[in-house]
Design a protein around this motif. Structure first.
Motif, PDB file in Angstrom:
ATOM      1  N   MET A   1      51.666  26.964  40.081  1.00 40.33           N
ATOM      2  CA  MET A   1      50.751  27.473  39.036  1.00 40.33           C
ATOM      3  C   MET A   1      50.280  28.883  39.411  1.00 40.33           C
ATOM      4  N   ASN A   2      50.343  29.806  38.442  1.00 38.07           N
ATOM      5  CA  ASN A   2      49.917  31.172  38.745  1.00 38.07           C
ATOM      6  C   ASN A   2      48.422  31.234  39.001  1.00 38.07           C
ATOM      7  N   ARG A   3      48.048  32.100  39.905  1.00 37.04           N
ATOM      8  CA  ARG A   3      46.633  32.225  40.241  1.00 37.04           C
ATOM      9  C   ARG A   3      45.904  32.913  39.093  1.00 37.04           C
ATOM     10  N   HIS A   4      44.632  32.555  38.954  1.00 37.11           N
ATOM     11  CA  HIS A   4      43.872  33.005  37.787  1.00 37.11           C
ATOM     12  C   HIS A   4      42.726  33.918  38.222  1.00 37.11           C
ATOM     13  N   VAL A   5      42.684  35.124  37.671  1.00 38.62           N
ATOM     14  CA  VAL A   5      41.582  36.048  37.949  1.00 38.62           C
ATOM     15  C   VAL A   5      40.729  36.163  36.693  1.00 38.62           C
ATOM     16  N   VAL A   6      39.433  35.931  36.848  1.00 39.69           N
ATOM     17  CA  VAL A   6      38.514  36.097  35.719  1.00 39.69           C
ATOM     18  C   VAL A   6      37.677  37.346  35.966  1.00 39.69           C
ATOM     19  N   ILE A   7      37.554  38.152  34.923  1.00 41.13           N
ATOM     20  CA  ILE A   7      36.754  39.380  35.013  1.00 41.13           C
ATOM     21  C   ILE A   7      35.590  39.225  34.041  1.00 41.13           C
ATOM     22  N   VAL A   8      34.379  39.325  34.558  1.00 39.97           N
ATOM     23  CA  VAL A   8      33.197  39.181  33.703  1.00 39.97           C
ATOM     24  C   VAL A   8      32.728  40.573  33.300  1.00 39.97           C
ATOM     25  N   GLY A   9      32.769  40.876  32.003  1.00 42.31           N
ATOM     26  CA  GLY A   9      32.376  42.200  31.510  1.00 42.31           C
ATOM     27  C   GLY A   9      33.616  42.980  31.104  1.00 42.31           C
ATOM     28  N   GLY A  10      33.706  43.274  29.822  1.00 40.71           N
ATOM     29  CA  GLY A  10      34.878  44.001  29.314  1.00 40.71           C
ATOM     30  C   GLY A  10      34.530  45.408  28.894  1.00 40.71           C
ATOM     31  N   GLY A 247      37.678  27.809  44.393  1.00 43.89           N
ATOM     32  CA  GLY A 247      37.381  29.179  43.956  1.00 43.89           C
ATOM     33  C   GLY A 247      36.037  29.242  43.252  1.00 43.89           C
ATOM     34  N   TYR A 248      36.062  29.577  41.953  1.00 47.15           N
ATOM     35  CA  TYR A 248      34.818  29.772  41.207  1.00 47.15           C
ATOM     36  C   TYR A 248      34.958  29.147  39.830  1.00 47.15           C
ATOM     37  N   GLU A 249      33.802  28.939  39.206  1.00 48.49           N
ATOM     38  CA  GLU A 249      33.819  28.500  37.816  1.00 48.49           C
ATOM     39  C   GLU A 249      32.754  29.285  37.062  1.00 48.49           C
ATOM     40  N   VAL A 250      33.141  29.817  35.903  1.00 51.31           N
ATOM     41  CA  VAL A 250      32.159  30.524  35.075  1.00 51.31           C
ATOM     42  C   VAL A 250      31.960  29.730  33.791  1.00 51.31           C
ATOM     43  N   ALA A 251      30.767  29.896  33.204  1.00 49.73           N
ATOM     44  CA  ALA A 251      30.476  29.141  31.985  1.00 49.73           C
ATOM     45  C   ALA A 251      29.839  30.055  30.956  1.00 49.73           C
ATOM     46  N   TRP A 252      30.172  29.801  29.694  1.00 47.83           N
ATOM     47  CA  TRP A 252      29.544  30.525  28.582  1.00 47.83           C
ATOM     48  C   TRP A 252      29.635  29.665  27.334  1.00 47.83           C
ATOM     49  N   GLY A 254      29.023  26.822  26.166  1.00 47.72           N
ATOM     50  CA  GLY A 254      29.626  25.487  26.130  1.00 47.72           C
ATOM     51  C   GLY A 254      31.038  25.436  26.703  1.00 47.72           C
ATOM     52  N   GLU A 255      31.594  26.584  27.097  1.00 47.21           N
ATOM     53  CA  GLU A 255      32.946  26.583  27.690  1.00 47.21           C
ATOM     54  C   GLU A 255      32.864  26.856  29.187  1.00 47.21           C
ATOM     55  N   ARG A 256      33.889  26.427  29.888  1.00 43.88           N
ATOM     56  CA  ARG A 256      33.973  26.647  31.335  1.00 43.88           C
ATOM     57  C   ARG A 256      35.377  27.103  31.684  1.00 43.88           C
ATOM     58  N   LEU A 257      35.462  27.883  32.743  1.00 47.58           N
ATOM     59  CA  LEU A 257      36.777  28.374  33.149  1.00 47.58           C
ATOM     60  C   LEU A 257      36.820  28.452  34.667  1.00 47.58           C
ATOM     61  N   ALA A 258      37.888  27.922  35.246  1.00 46.87           N
ATOM     62  CA  ALA A 258      38.043  27.982  36.706  1.00 46.87           C
ATOM     63  C   ALA A 258      38.802  29.255  37.069  1.00 46.87           C
ATOM     64  N   ALA A 259      38.421  29.846  38.195  1.00 46.45           N
ATOM     65  CA  ALA A 259      39.077  31.090  38.630  1.00 46.45           C
ATOM     66  C   ALA A 259      39.367  31.016  40.119  1.00 46.45           C
ATOM     67  N   ASP A 260      40.516  31.579  40.513  1.00 45.30           N
ATOM     68  CA  ASP A 260      40.793  31.716  41.946  1.00 45.30           C
ATOM     69  C   ASP A 260      40.071  32.940  42.495  1.00 45.30           C
ATOM     70  N   ALA A 261      39.881  33.931  41.640  1.00 42.55           N
ATOM     71  CA  ALA A 261      39.161  35.146  42.058  1.00 42.55           C
ATOM     72  C   ALA A 261      38.385  35.675  40.866  1.00 42.55           C
ATOM     73  N   LEU A 262      37.363  36.473  41.192  1.00 46.17           N
ATOM     74  CA  LEU A 262      36.427  36.889  40.152  1.00 46.17           C
ATOM     75  C   LEU A 262      36.029  38.345  40.377  1.00 46.17           C
ATOM     76  N   ILE A 263      36.081  39.134  39.310  1.00 46.97           N
ATOM     77  CA  ILE A 263      35.513  40.490  39.401  1.00 46.97           C
ATOM     78  C   ILE A 263      34.298  40.522  38.481  1.00 46.97           C
ATOM     79  N   LEU A 264      33.146  40.836  39.048  1.00 49.80           N
ATOM     80  CA  LEU A 264      31.938  40.972  38.230  1.00 49.80           C
ATOM     81  C   LEU A 264      31.844  42.434  37.806  1.00 49.80           C
ATOM     82  N   ALA A 265      32.158  42.699  36.537  1.00 49.15           N
ATOM     83  CA  ALA A 265      32.186  44.077  36.029  1.00 49.15           C
ATOM     84  C   ALA A 265      31.139  44.280  34.938  1.00 49.15           C
ATOM     85  N   ALA A 266      30.151  43.398  34.897  1.00 51.96           N
ATOM     86  CA  ALA A 266      29.007  43.567  33.991  1.00 51.96           C
ATOM     87  C   ALA A 266      27.955  44.386  34.747  1.00 51.96           C
TER      88      ALA A 266
END
Ligand code: FAD
Length: 450
Positions: A1-10, A247-252, A254-266
């Motif tokens: 499974m490919n690793r998942h990067v979540v970036i918070v703040g677009g 790793g990490y989990e972010v929520a917004w 009512g939804e949740r998303l698991a991440a192997d890595a996270l960039i906080l860009a907010a």
């Protein structure tokens, strides 16, 4: 499974980090979560009847990182440099617009300084004492060039860049290059002169502010959105972050998303909230980065209604001159395609940390204050034919004394959390180029370690 990067703040940071990561590691799964209905953050523009008004940054100096990003996005053909007219900048002082010195030698001829102040400035290589440790911008300029130069230029210059107070903001965090010039040349003046000579012989002309034809700075974030496609999810205000076994989990919402890595860009105050239960130390350090509220106004006029040649970049306003706005940019002189033929576009910036009440005024009162100041400074009495108002509450991070140390400690604390990184303009520089650099660095760090 490919690793998942979540970036918070677009904003620019989050979108560029995603772009750089995809380029370096196309196999990674990426998700950018953006609170607003449209990603791009402060980098956007409105267009109306031939006017283009940038919501925040109106350009960037052409450094390799941002040019590389623009070219990789296929925007090379749309890059445009500011008109040569915009090389001239003004200061509103004692009831009039005065040309600012555009090079160190002009410090000696400017009418903005008294003869004794010019002499003190010229003697900077000989008279300035050395200082140990961090200084405010005002303290540094006063120590090197004398109080006259600090009073005349440091305040308005810092207001123009950060909407902040030169006496409170850190020279080392905001303008590390000036500190480096002092260290390397023993004199800021000599260092600047040498750098200017080198730049001239290398490139022929000094670097000019750069933006994009047909849409201003929004072209950058528009193209990033297009290229990233549906990995950018809008209307997703992340409200919780937790560490998991993998790793990490972010929520917004009512939804949740698991991440192997996270960039906080907010912004830092958002990162602080999210980190509270993960890393209390980093959270409290990031929470202590203050922000200033600013409001941008774009005003379109018939050319004949503005009795000023608008032959420059615009002007800054020192405090105490009876004018409330921080500065006015002659947007259609800088980039002539930002107003239709026979019209001009002025961009006014108001608010900032020295005028925290401005944002609380009604829209009508704000516009009245802006129009009054345009009457006083440029003699404009006519109604604008178009007005765009863009408020940015907590819009610009303020690098107060101790900023670099706070950021260093926050990063050190986050070092215990693999794959958890910060990006954006709250940390290592407030401008577009700094933001792109921070995104590139975060993407590179993940690309090498994931
Ligand atoms: C008035 C003004 C004028 C400027 N002028 C210049 C200039 O001339 N030159 C220059 O170089 N720079 C300028 N800048 C600075 C430049 O605009 C910034 O450096 C850059 O836009 C910062 O990008 P960013 O991505 O770090 O932040 P932002 O653009 O603030 O992006 C952060 C994003 O995070 C999102 N977000 C917030 N909370 C959450 C959450 N909980 N979940 C998900 N998303 C969230 C926001 O909606 C936003 O889209 C100016 C800034 C302002 C305000």
């Amino acid at each position: 499974m490919n690793r998942h990067v979540v970036i918070v703040g677009g904003g620019l940071a989050g979108l560029s980090a995603a772009f750089f990561l995809r380029r370096a590691r196309p196999e990674l799964r990426l998700t950018v979560l953006e609170k607003a209905p449209l990603a791009g953050g402060k980098i956007g523009s409105s267009t109306h009847g031939g006017y283009t008004v940038d919501w925040a940054a109106n350009g960037f100096l052409p450094v390799p990182e941002t040019l590389d990003l623009a070219r990789a996005l296929g925007l090379a053909g749309e890059l445009q440099e500011a008109s040569p007219v915009a090389a001239k900048r003004f200061l509103y002082r004692e009831g009039g617009l005065r040309a600012l010195p555009s090079s160190p030698p002009e410090l000696l001829t400017t009418p903005l300084l008294l003869p004794s102040q010019k002499l003190r400035a010229a003697l900077e290589p000989l008279l300035a004492r050395r200082a140990d440790g961090e200084e405010s911008v005002y303290a540094f300029v006063a120590r090197r060039f004398g109080r006259g130069v600090a009073e005349a230029f440091a305040g308005p210059f810092v207001l123009g860049i950060t909407a902040g107070d030169a006496g409170a903001l850190s020279l080392d965090a905001l303008f590390p290059r000036l500190r480096a010039l002092e260290r390397e040349h023993g004199s800021v003046l000599l260092g600047l002169l040498r750098a200017q000579r080198r730049a001239k012989s290398a490139a022929g002309t000094p670097e000019r502010l750069t933006s994009f034809r047909g849409g201003g700075m929004s072209r950058l974030t528009e193209r990033l959105r297009q290229q990233l496609g549906d990995c950018v999810r809008t209307g997703a205000e992340v409200t919780a972050l937790r560490r998991t076994a993998t790793g990490y989990e972010v929520a917004w919402g009512g939804e949740r998303l698991a991440a192997d890595a996270l960039i906080l860009a907010a912004p830092a105050f958002v990162a602080a909230e999210l980190l509270q239960s993960v890393c209390a130390e980093a959270s409290s350090l990031l929470r202590s980065i203050p922000y200033a509220d600013v409001t941008v106004f774009g005003l379109g006029y018939h050319r004949v209604d503005v009795p000023n040649p608008l032959d420059g970049f615009g002007f800054l306003v020192p405090r105490g001159e009876g004018v409330r706005v921080l500065g006015v940019l002659y947007s259609s002189s800088i980039f002539p395609d930002q107003a239709p033929a026979g019209r001009v576009l002025l961009r006014v910036i108001a608010g900032g940390s020295l005028d925290p009440d401005f944002g609380g005024l009604s829209e009508a009162a704000q516009l009245e204050a802006v129009r009054r100041d345009l009457r006083v400074t440029l003699g404009v009495v006519a109604e604008p034919e178009w007005v765009e108002r863009v408020p940015w509450p907590k819009g610009i991070p303020q690098y107060t004394l101790g900023h670099q140390e706070r950021v260093r400690r926050a990063r050190a604390a986050l070092g215990r959390f693999p794959g958890l990184l910060l990006a954006g303009n709250a940390y290592d520089g407030v401008g577009v180029n700094d933001t792109v650099r921070s995104a590139r660095d975060a993407a590179q760090a993940l690309a090498e370690t994931l």
